[in-house]
Write a protein that holds these residues in place. Structure first.
Motif: not given
Length: 241
Positions: A114-122
């Motif tokens: 369940r990654p946060d938005d910043k991690s998922m965008n990367k």
């Protein structure tokens, strides 16, 4: 023959710039007079010959153009519940090779990752780079896009727009062949669960809005195996109709 995707090709000329030009010149050591293939991302392949080379630009003349023949007769979208670790990278690479049109990561109730938005965008940037490289390698006519992470409810809403929406469910269902036989043609949407599969409530939610439950056989497949199995079966059925 080396293959590149570009946004614009005229009837007679084209060019490579930036990273693609550097790759052709420095990595592939291509020179004037050599040939390569450009795809305009609209399903047309252009056979080209290099006419001039500079450090950041490769100029080309178009020899001939023809429709790309690597695309499936129907668009197949994959909705993949977010798996652990780097499994999604393998899924993206192999799904592109198997002809998928696009891929959307989905957050279901049993997703461990369940990654946060910043991690998922990367991660999304890397996933789309993997899709691009896979499309080059297997001769695709388009570059399948990996979309941002969405909720399960949103995935179901999007899947309803497809002519044939399918939920691959370990709890049972019809075979992919029977579901496609009943379909009227058009776009296909396939949803795959995470390591823990779908909850009974999620399966019921999909079926209540007309999304067919499909079985992938008598064996329980891993989350990284299931989409590749499903896409292999679907591409075989589509291409042998």
């Amino acid at each position: 023959m080396p293959r590149f995707f570009v946004k614009e090709v005229t009837k007679t000329t084209a060019m490579l710039q930036g990273e693609d030009a550097a790759h052709a010149i420095k990595s592939l050591r291509m020179r004037t007079g050599e040939e390569l293939t450009l795809c305009d991302e609209m399903g047309v392949d252009h056979q080209c010959v290099i006419t001039a080379v500079s450090p950041d630009c490769v100029q080309l003349n178009v020899i001939k153009s023809k429709p790309n023949t690597a695309e499936l007769p129907s668009q197949v979208s994959l909705y993949q519940a977010l798996p652990k670790g780097d499994k999604l990278e393998t899924i993206v690479q192999k799904a592109v090779e198997l002809g998928v049109y696009d891929i959307t990561p989905v957050l279901t109730s049993r997703c461990i990752s369940r990654p946060d938005d910043k991690s998922m965008n990367k991660r999304l940037e890397r996933l789309n780079r993997i899709a691009l490289e896979a499309a080059k390698q297997c001769g695709r006519g388009i570059v399948p896009r990996v979309h941002p992470l969405i909720s399960y409810s949103e995935a179901l809403r999007q899947m309803q727009k497809a002519a044939v929406p399918i939920l691959c469910y370990e709890g049972g269902g019809e075979s992919l062949g029977k579901i496609l036989e009943k379909g009227t043609g058009g776009a296909i949407a396939v949803c795959i669960g995470s390591e823990g599969g779908f909850s009974p409530e999620e399966a019921s939610q999909a079926q209540s809005i007309g999304i067919a439950a499909a079985t992938l056989g008598s064996r329980i497949l891993r989350t990284e195996t299931a989409p590749l199995f499903a896409l292999s079966v679907i591409s075989f059925l589509l291409e042998t109709r």
